[in-house]
Design a protein around this motif. Sequence first.
Motif, PDB file in Angstrom:
ATOM      1  N   ALA A 215       0.880  -1.213   0.301  1.00 28.38           N
ATOM      2  CA  ALA A 215       0.202  -0.152   0.334  1.00 28.38           C
ATOM      3  C   ALA A 215       1.143   1.418  -0.200  1.00 28.38           C
ATOM      4  O   ALA A 215       1.468   1.118   0.568  1.00 28.38           O
ATOM      5  CB  ALA A 215      -1.212   0.043   0.973  1.00 28.38           C
ATOM      6  N   ASP A 216       0.219   1.723  -0.326  1.00 25.49           N
ATOM      7  CA  ASP A 216       0.931   3.528  -0.540  1.00 25.49           C
ATOM      8  C   ASP A 216       1.061   3.820   0.445  1.00 25.49           C
ATOM      9  O   ASP A 216       2.640   4.572   0.496  1.00 25.49           O
ATOM     10  CB  ASP A 216       0.230   4.743  -1.493  1.00 25.49           C
ATOM     11  CG  ASP A 216       1.145   5.875  -1.741  1.00 25.49           C
ATOM     12  OD1 ASP A 216       2.159   5.678  -2.097  1.00 25.49           O
ATOM     13  OD2 ASP A 216       0.609   7.070  -1.812  1.00 25.49           O
ATOM     14  N   GLN A 217       0.649   4.332   1.470  1.00 24.48           N
ATOM     15  CA  GLN A 217       0.807   4.619   2.986  1.00 24.48           C
ATOM     16  C   GLN A 217       1.760   4.282   4.013  1.00 24.48           C
ATOM     17  O   GLN A 217       1.832   3.892   4.308  1.00 24.48           O
ATOM     18  CB  GLN A 217      -0.789   4.671   3.816  1.00 24.48           C
ATOM     19  CG  GLN A 217      -1.153   3.566   4.251  1.00 24.48           C
ATOM     20  CD  GLN A 217      -2.595   2.928   3.240  1.00 24.48           C
ATOM     21  OE1 GLN A 217      -2.043   3.415   1.898  1.00 24.48           O
ATOM     22  NE2 GLN A 217      -2.773   1.830   3.407  1.00 24.48           N
ATOM     23  N   ASP A 218       1.614   2.602   2.911  1.00 22.89           N
ATOM     24  CA  ASP A 218       3.570   1.846   3.715  1.00 22.89           C
ATOM     25  C   ASP A 218       4.302   1.830   3.185  1.00 22.89           C
ATOM     26  O   ASP A 218       4.640   0.013   2.729  1.00 22.89           O
ATOM     27  CB  ASP A 218       2.228   0.185   4.699  1.00 22.89           C
ATOM     28  CG  ASP A 218       1.512   0.595   4.845  1.00 22.89           C
ATOM     29  OD1 ASP A 218       1.711   1.626   6.469  1.00 22.89           O
ATOM     30  OD2 ASP A 218       0.244   0.116   5.276  1.00 22.89           O
ATOM     31  N   ARG A 219       4.365   2.762   2.563  1.00 22.05           N
ATOM     32  CA  ARG A 219       5.805   2.361   1.015  1.00 22.05           C
ATOM     33  C   ARG A 219       7.117   1.969   1.822  1.00 22.05           C
ATOM     34  O   ARG A 219       7.548   1.625   1.089  1.00 22.05           O
ATOM     35  CB  ARG A 219       5.875   3.459   0.018  1.00 22.05           C
ATOM     36  CG  ARG A 219       5.660   4.796   0.792  1.00 22.05           C
ATOM     37  CD  ARG A 219       5.753   6.124  -0.360  1.00 22.05           C
ATOM     38  NE  ARG A 219       5.886   7.177   0.092  1.00 22.05           N
ATOM     39  CZ  ARG A 219       5.112   7.599   0.565  1.00 22.05           C
ATOM     40  NH1 ARG A 219       4.112   7.752   0.884  1.00 22.05           N
ATOM     41  NH2 ARG A 219       5.361   9.184   1.039  1.00 22.05           N
ATOM     42  N   ILE A 220       7.162   2.177   2.488  1.00 18.76           N
ATOM     43  CA  ILE A 220       8.239   2.141   3.403  1.00 18.76           C
ATOM     44  C   ILE A 220       8.943   0.596   4.068  1.00 18.76           C
ATOM     45  O   ILE A 220       9.781   0.584   3.617  1.00 18.76           O
ATOM     46  CB  ILE A 220       8.694   2.732   4.606  1.00 18.76           C
ATOM     47  CG1 ILE A 220      10.419   2.955   4.901  1.00 18.76           C
ATOM     48  CG2 ILE A 220       7.931   2.252   5.783  1.00 18.76           C
ATOM     49  CD1 ILE A 220      10.522   4.198   6.129  1.00 18.76           C
ATOM     50  N   LEU A 221       7.964  -0.079   3.744  1.00 17.20           N
ATOM     51  CA  LEU A 221       6.950  -1.655   4.061  1.00 17.20           C
ATOM     52  C   LEU A 221       8.747  -2.784   2.641  1.00 17.20           C
ATOM     53  O   LEU A 221       8.780  -3.631   2.756  1.00 17.20           O
ATOM     54  CB  LEU A 221       6.249  -2.143   3.881  1.00 17.20           C
ATOM     55  CG  LEU A 221       6.227  -3.569   4.218  1.00 17.20           C
ATOM     56  CD1 LEU A 221       6.655  -3.683   5.586  1.00 17.20           C
ATOM     57  CD2 LEU A 221       4.663  -4.660   4.483  1.00 17.20           C
ATOM     58  N   HIS A 222       8.245  -1.630   1.555  1.00 15.76           N
ATOM     59  CA  HIS A 222       8.717  -2.450   0.207  1.00 15.76           C
ATOM     60  C   HIS A 222      10.163  -2.786   0.500  1.00 15.76           C
ATOM     61  O   HIS A 222      10.607  -3.464   0.907  1.00 15.76           O
ATOM     62  CB  HIS A 222       8.666  -1.088  -0.696  1.00 15.76           C
ATOM     63  CG  HIS A 222       9.160  -1.974  -1.986  1.00 15.76           C
ATOM     64  ND1 HIS A 222      10.348  -1.893  -2.451  1.00 15.76           N
ATOM     65  CD2 HIS A 222       8.674  -2.587  -3.493  1.00 15.76           C
ATOM     66  CE1 HIS A 222      11.393  -2.240  -3.605  1.00 15.76           C
ATOM     67  NE2 HIS A 222       9.466  -2.300  -3.970  1.00 15.76           N
ATOM     68  N   SER A 223      11.165  -1.640   1.620  1.00 17.85           N
ATOM     69  CA  SER A 223      12.337  -1.293   1.278  1.00 17.85           C
ATOM     70  C   SER A 223      12.834  -2.759   2.682  1.00 17.85           C
ATOM     71  O   SER A 223      13.876  -3.304   2.514  1.00 17.85           O
ATOM     72  CB  SER A 223      13.326  -0.932   1.268  1.00 17.85           C
ATOM     73  OG  SER A 223      12.261   0.183   2.695  1.00 17.85           O
ATOM     74  N   ILE A 224      11.871  -2.787   3.115  1.00 16.76           N
ATOM     75  CA  ILE A 224      12.306  -3.391   4.535  1.00 16.76           C
ATOM     76  C   ILE A 224      12.138  -4.940   3.922  1.00 16.76           C
ATOM     77  O   ILE A 224      12.955  -6.082   3.967  1.00 16.76           O
ATOM     78  CB  ILE A 224      11.101  -3.397   5.694  1.00 16.76           C
ATOM     79  CG1 ILE A 224      11.877  -1.731   6.184  1.00 16.76           C
ATOM     80  CG2 ILE A 224      11.195  -4.325   6.667  1.00 16.76           C
ATOM     81  CD1 ILE A 224      10.283  -1.631   7.283  1.00 16.76           C
ATOM     82  N   VAL A 225      11.373  -5.389   3.309  1.00 19.09           N
ATOM     83  CA  VAL A 225      10.571  -6.785   2.654  1.00 19.09           C
ATOM     84  C   VAL A 225      12.089  -6.620   1.994  1.00 19.09           C
ATOM     85  O   VAL A 225      12.208  -8.235   1.882  1.00 19.09           O
ATOM     86  CB  VAL A 225       9.333  -6.675   1.957  1.00 19.09           C
ATOM     87  CG1 VAL A 225       9.462  -8.391   0.840  1.00 19.09           C
ATOM     88  CG2 VAL A 225       8.430  -6.779   3.210  1.00 19.09           C
TER      89      VAL A 225
END
Length: 780
Positions: A215-225
């Motif tokens: 989701a756009d509001q949790d885009r920082i999760l992308h780099s974590i994953v």
Amino acid sequence: MHSLLGWLFGLSIALCLQCAHAQGGFPQFTQAEQEWIKAHPIVQFSIHEKYRPYWDGGIYPKLLSKLKDCSGLEFSPKWRSSDEAGIHQIRNGEVSLVIDPNQKLESALLGRLTEPIFWGQDVMIATQSNSTSSLNPTVEKTIFFDRGYDFTGPMNQARLINSPELIAQELLTGEAHFAVMPLRLAMHLSEQLNLQKIQIRPLGHKPFAYRWLIADQDRILHSIVQKSLHEADPIFMGELLAIPSLAPNRSGYLANWLWFGMAGSFALIAFLIGHHIWQRKRQFRTESDLLNIAQEAKDASDAKSAFLATVSHEIRTPMNAVIGAQELLLKNSSLNPHQRELLQSAHMSAASLLGMLNQVLDMAKIEAGKFTVEHEPVDLKQILSEINQTFFGYAKNKGLHLASFIDPNIADVLLLDPLRIRQILHNLLSNAIKFTEQGLVFFEVRILANDHAGQLLEFRVIDQGIGMAKEDIERVQMPFEQIRSHLSTSSESGSSTGLGLSITNHLIGLMQSQLIIESAPNLGTSIHFVVAFSRTCHPIENDQRSLNSSGHPLFKNSRALIVEDHPASRQILYLQLQSLGVHVDQCANAREALEYLHKDVYDMILTDHSMPGMHGTDLARMIRSMGYHDIVIIGITADIYAQTSQDKLMQSGMNGVLIKPIRLECLQSELLKHLHPRPTKAAIKPSDASLQMNDLILEEVYKVQLETLEMLKERVDRSLLMSLIHKIKGGALLSKDQLLYDQCVHLEKSDGELTILQQSLQESLTASNHRLDKQINAQR
């Protein structure tokens, strides 16, 4: 043979373990990523109900468990029954990511797809009676497991089924001859249902990717994953995510070759993993170095800003004495013509030096991000008339004619920054006259659009000067850049820093506009820009009386105290106040000022901001705490950032701020503004037309805010939200809703989560509409 194979296998395993140990097993998360993990320990994700029967024995539980080991995040599924349910989940913030999104979900949601998590391969399954036939996807007896195919052409009519059990049932009963599904699901189905009569065959050679939509509001999760996947145990990930093989073990004589192939593959994998880890470690070192470089650059920028502030103070303070003394001497009628000419020449040189200093400091403020535009109610026609009168004389002295047109329908009061408008037009007109040897210069301000909310104005300056080539237009807007053909002309007309047009361009950008330059060598230059200014009901605060009178009645019985540690500046300010007719005392520091206050009564105190011991702001606070609430306190500073930090100075108890060097007219204007309070609004009965206009403005603002609230009922992206905030902020100025305006300013500067910002704007608008509704009903 087997001992050699064992040795190779052991070597490959050792290399893998060594690489894994070197890697550390834990990603190097940034500070922002660590804070997000701490704030969101449990990550909810959306997955389709069709995978529920195979969840426990599938890939995802083991994969998510490994991600938990690397990141510390707990992953919890929320099952969806349809695409619409998935859209609802992510829009309402119930989930942070979607597993295996199809094309419909990808197009309907704002988010970011990850890199492939792993790969899959489609296979065809059939009963033994149909296994010898070739698969024709257009045959009606073919069914597909719905994994999110993007069918085109004749395949649009393909029959999609979500249940693997139903697929097996139709194959066994003969309702379908062929079925297409992912290989892992086909093998799991075959084992689970013990389907001996089912044949599995490859379908094509192109694998497909399994991705996640974050989701756009949790885009920082992308780099974590992504970081967690890169740091996971490569042997474990390889075994978990490998595509199963369909090839049967038909004979034993290939066993040795297979062992050789496996050992070689492990050795190659170990080498590739080691190389990858080395590259990643080097990348992390590079990222760390870049962060250090960025911090050093920030420290250097802060040091430069502090240095320029100090230099500004040290230069402006003596310049205050020089320019102040020259102004006072020029008012002396006993000077002979030769003395006056010499003094005027010195005064013009000092003003030119101050102008160059201001340009260099303005550029420093631009680089520091502290160059701002402050709007206030202004009579723009009066400003334009003054500018036109000033440059008409300048052009006439050079033998040029300044032709001008200022639209008479420009509103009497508009919200703008008078200082920045003057700065822009002074630069454009002075350049036009400087680089024109003969002919005329044309100055025009006209209305392009006009309504009750504001006016759209076009400013244009055209000259018949030396012009410039097309390739020079972009370069001349860069800092410290000058065109070679202009240098000779510039040297004859005065020194130049090459910053004026760059600063002008930046200022116009702050006003949400763009500087348009059209020019050709020896044919002149045309420069124009368009700016929208809002109307306002606020009155103009500037005193409208003539500021040239040195004996204003308000000054005759006024007493002032000067607090200034620099002797020359103190003396010049003393003489300036005396020339206005004010009775003046002076002292060198805050301690002496407090002693004077105990002995005498003062109407105003003019205090330097930066003094040894107690600063001017501290002195102002102490004076207010002692009960002296009626004394006018004016702060005096040479700080280049005083304009941006004016609110801080005013909060200390000061009534106003003057920036060195102080011109006599500015000093007189500032004192009259505070010594002569304007009549209260209650004493002025507004006309019916004024009340009617105010009602229209409030109703229009109320309507716009209601429309915005309707839009905010649906989730919007960040760009649209910032645009809405900017529009609402402008309306808040028109409706004089200071609380809503301040909240919009805070939201514009915030980098918080999108959903929180949207909710905050909704709450602010709801409260504002409640206030507006009361205000509109009260006026009726």
